[in-house]
Design a protein around this motif. Sequence first.
Motif, PDB file in Angstrom:
ATOM      1  N   GLN A 166     -12.649 -12.296 113.855  1.00  0.00           N
ATOM      2  CA  GLN A 166     -12.560 -12.055 112.418  1.00  0.00           C
ATOM      3  C   GLN A 166     -13.649 -11.101 111.954  1.00  0.00           C
ATOM      4  N   LYS A 203     -15.348 -26.584 124.723  1.00  0.00           N
ATOM      5  CA  LYS A 203     -14.132 -25.763 124.679  1.00  0.00           C
ATOM      6  C   LYS A 203     -13.769 -25.449 123.230  1.00  0.00           C
ATOM      7  N   GLY A 204     -13.871 -26.428 122.368  1.00  0.00           N
ATOM      8  CA  GLY A 204     -13.571 -26.218 120.951  1.00  0.00           C
ATOM      9  C   GLY A 204     -14.558 -25.274 120.294  1.00  0.00           C
ATOM     10  N   VAL A 205     -15.844 -25.412 120.632  1.00  0.00           N
ATOM     11  CA  VAL A 205     -16.856 -24.520 120.071  1.00  0.00           C
ATOM     12  C   VAL A 205     -16.624 -23.095 120.556  1.00  0.00           C
ATOM     13  N   SER A 214     -15.627 -30.676 123.714  1.00  0.00           N
ATOM     14  CA  SER A 214     -16.276 -30.143 122.518  1.00  0.00           C
ATOM     15  C   SER A 214     -16.765 -28.718 122.762  1.00  0.00           C
ATOM     16  N   HIS A 253     -13.792 -21.733 121.416  1.00  0.00           N
ATOM     17  CA  HIS A 253     -12.624 -21.214 120.706  1.00  0.00           C
ATOM     18  C   HIS A 253     -12.997 -20.818 119.284  1.00  0.00           C
ATOM     19  N   SER A 254     -13.797 -21.630 118.628  1.00  0.00           N
ATOM     20  CA  SER A 254     -14.215 -21.323 117.253  1.00  0.00           C
ATOM     21  C   SER A 254     -15.072 -20.071 117.200  1.00  0.00           C
ATOM     22  N   LEU A 255     -16.008 -19.925 118.148  1.00  0.00           N
ATOM     23  CA  LEU A 255     -16.843 -18.730 118.181  1.00  0.00           C
ATOM     24  C   LEU A 255     -16.011 -17.478 118.448  1.00  0.00           C
ATOM     25  N   HIS A 256     -15.054 -17.592 119.353  1.00  0.00           N
ATOM     26  CA  HIS A 256     -14.172 -16.459 119.647  1.00  0.00           C
ATOM     27  C   HIS A 256     -13.403 -16.054 118.391  1.00  0.00           C
ATOM     28  N   HIS A 257     -12.877 -17.025 117.682  1.00  0.00           N
ATOM     29  CA  HIS A 257     -12.130 -16.754 116.452  1.00  0.00           C
ATOM     30  C   HIS A 257     -13.048 -16.112 115.403  1.00  0.00           C
ATOM     31  N   PHE A 258     -14.265 -16.610 115.279  1.00  0.00           N
ATOM     32  CA  PHE A 258     -15.225 -16.073 114.321  1.00  0.00           C
ATOM     33  C   PHE A 258     -15.565 -14.616 114.640  1.00  0.00           C
TER      34      PHE A 258
END
Length: 100
Positions: free
Chosen positions: A58, A46-48, A44, A50-55
């Motif tokens: 952007q 790792k997923g967070v 989880s 990745h999401s923060l990096h994507h955010f």
Amino acid sequence: MGCSNSKVDDLPAVALCRERLTFLDEAIHQRYALAEAHVAYIYSLKGVGHSLHHFIEQALTTTGLPESPEPNPKTHKKGDPVVLPRRLGSPQFQLRVGLR
């Protein structure tokens, strides 16, 4: 002969040993459950991440901020304050460089 309980099974030490055995079995199962929970937590995170990096990626592209600071083309003279490059969200810092 072999169908009935033996007298050894009725001893308090044997009952205590069996009780400890059930506690150990339960502890082993709980240890495996804890390890599975740790693995799920790591995935989880790792997923967070990745999401923060994507955010952040952007946000940088929509605001038009440069991804890296531009170099200062000025020449530096001894005793002049050194201006460190500005990072996202941090103020600009100045340092006095010189010999005393």
